[in-house]
Write a protein that holds these residues in place. Sequence first.
Motif, PDB file in Angstrom:
ATOM      1  N   VAL A  47       0.830  -1.207   0.000  1.00  0.00           N
ATOM      2  CA  VAL A  47       0.000   0.000   0.000  1.00  0.00           C
ATOM      3  C   VAL A  47       0.863   1.256   0.000  1.00  0.00           C
TER       4      VAL A  47
ATOM      5  N   GLU B  61       1.964   1.511  -3.789  1.00  0.00           N
ATOM      6  CA  GLU B  61       0.986   1.830  -4.834  1.00  0.00           C
ATOM      7  C   GLU B  61       0.179   3.095  -4.564  1.00  0.00           C
ATOM      8  N   THR B  62       0.108   3.556  -3.304  1.00  0.00           N
ATOM      9  CA  THR B  62      -0.672   4.765  -3.025  1.00  0.00           C
ATOM     10  C   THR B  62       0.181   5.929  -2.551  1.00  0.00           C
TER      11      THR B  62
ATOM     12  N   HIS C 140      -4.297   1.783   6.993  1.00  0.00           N
ATOM     13  CA  HIS C 140      -4.581   1.082   5.739  1.00  0.00           C
ATOM     14  C   HIS C 140      -4.731  -0.427   5.924  1.00  0.00           C
TER      15      HIS C 140
ATOM     16  N   PRO D 134      -7.433   1.768  -0.080  1.00  0.00           N
ATOM     17  CA  PRO D 134      -8.095   0.725  -0.867  1.00  0.00           C
ATOM     18  C   PRO D 134      -8.565  -0.482  -0.076  1.00  0.00           C
TER      19      PRO D 134
ATOM     20  N   GLN E  18      -5.996  13.474   0.502  1.00  0.00           N
ATOM     21  CA  GLN E  18      -6.846  12.666  -0.373  1.00  0.00           C
ATOM     22  C   GLN E  18      -7.856  11.876   0.453  1.00  0.00           C
TER      23      GLN E  18
ATOM     24  N   TYR F 209      -9.333   4.585  -4.441  1.00  0.00           N
ATOM     25  CA  TYR F 209      -7.905   4.283  -4.366  1.00  0.00           C
ATOM     26  C   TYR F 209      -7.223   4.772  -3.094  1.00  0.00           C
ATOM     27  N   ASN F 210      -7.817   5.714  -2.360  1.00  0.00           N
ATOM     28  CA  ASN F 210      -7.040   6.396  -1.315  1.00  0.00           C
ATOM     29  C   ASN F 210      -6.737   5.508  -0.112  1.00  0.00           C
TER      30      ASN F 210
ATOM     31  N   ALA G 203      -4.861   1.738  -7.740  1.00  0.00           N
ATOM     32  CA  ALA G 203      -4.262   1.071  -6.575  1.00  0.00           C
ATOM     33  C   ALA G 203      -4.942  -0.274  -6.351  1.00  0.00           C
TER      34      ALA G 203
ATOM     35  N   MET H 211      -3.108  11.261   4.234  1.00  0.00           N
ATOM     36  CA  MET H 211      -3.106  10.811   2.840  1.00  0.00           C
ATOM     37  C   MET H 211      -2.921  11.976   1.880  1.00  0.00           C
TER      38      MET H 211
ATOM     39  N   ILE I  23      -1.794  10.517  -5.887  1.00  0.00           N
ATOM     40  CA  ILE I  23      -1.850   9.231  -6.571  1.00  0.00           C
ATOM     41  C   ILE I  23      -1.402   9.316  -8.029  1.00  0.00           C
TER      42      ILE I  23
END
Length: 480
Positions: free
Chosen positions: A84, A87-88, A99, A158, A285, A155-156, A184, A282, A330
Amino acid sequence: MAPTSYVDGARLGSGPPLRVENPADLSTVADVPTAEPADFERAVLAARRAFDGWAGTPAADRAAAVLRFLDALEARRELLEDTVVAETGALVASARTLHVGGAIAQARDAVRLHAAMPAEEPNPVPLDALVTGGRVAASVLTWEPLGVVAAIPAYNVPLFLALWKVVPALLAGNTVVLRPSPLAPLTVLAAGDAAHEAGLPPGVLNVLVEAGSAGAELLTTMPQVDAVSFTGSAAVGAAITAQAAPTHKRVMLELGGKSAGIYLPGAADRAAAGIAIVMRAMAGQGCALQTRVLVPEDQKKRVLDEAAEAVAALRLGDPRDPSTEVGPLISAAQAARCAEHVAAAREHGGRVVAGGRARPDLGGHYFEPTVVDLDGTANPLAQEETFGPVVSVLGYRDADHAVELANDTVYGLSGAVYGPADEALAVARRVRSGTVFVNGGYIGAFASSGGRRHSGDWRERGREGIRAYQQAKHVTAVSA
């Protein structure tokens, strides 16, 4: 081996590979085989076939299977945390506590909550209405699964968002087709392996990744799908509602937000710290983040000065560096959106007091933590969701004016009021939002959240979040 889609108890993926990009340095995290529209159709039909058997499984056995599924995710925890971040662009600490760790913990709490909820409840019918002609009648409300649920998280966060949908749906007896965001997908794709390891029957949980939206459109239009649960933008939510309407699916939406944090006169000294929290979360996001900050007009200059100082001190950079406080966005498109919104704010009279620039020189999709001084809600930055580290500050004259500003939005997802409890509660009751925090609050599996107006419909988490995946049935009987 890169994670792949999972349909009807088996791995698949024959479509062109999807490149998953690390937003911090633009490297390739993985090339994932995608599912074709025909694979989505297969997944829906598999879920349809599996539904009767899963719905007929005793609730305690379904709960045990879901706990095995969560155990399998827990066993992959370190890998999921690393994934995570990659990818984010999530910070390492956030990956651990929110997450992945937070996602699994809340899912386990959802199992506890479901076990405590009755499968049937007597209706509150007056006694004299139940006794007719010497016979005794019963009137009961029972709760049944909806059928096949399409789950489409953002996606933020996921995995967190995926489990909010998948776990209540499975506990209630539904089968699920889960489609992660193409931005993501990797963390969510692990749910397929976990479902297989946990022994979930084939077709009960299917997970498919795609590069475009053709599969998602099938999920919202196929008559064999009974419900769609979506987290994302208001524009896509409106499209899903239209696509699902001809087949009368239940549509559960958690959409955008432009949440207001109202700082009452005695609490305005907390505003700068609150703004910094938005940046750290985030990189802004989050649809429920308080991106509009409302402070007394006579304290606005001081708040802006303090906010500019606090934001300038935030470290923007590599999410794997423990000293980093704000990571990347992202995608390049999301960084460009932030720049466009700040430019539009300036054009309409807004004043940037901190940040305001994209930072591609850092090697990824970075945007500076930004604070903008606005003179009213007519400014587009006060109305449009930016989804990045951009916060606007507005001044209010009195409590009535603060409420007016907070409610001057098409959104209604979340908000907060800070100040003496009695005053803050009085203001909070007047804010039109699905959730309002007073001096902080609780977020967990036992309390629901949800939006109003352009922020969506239905609720997630809590009792309401489980009932959303159930259909009420009235059963009445009279003694022979």
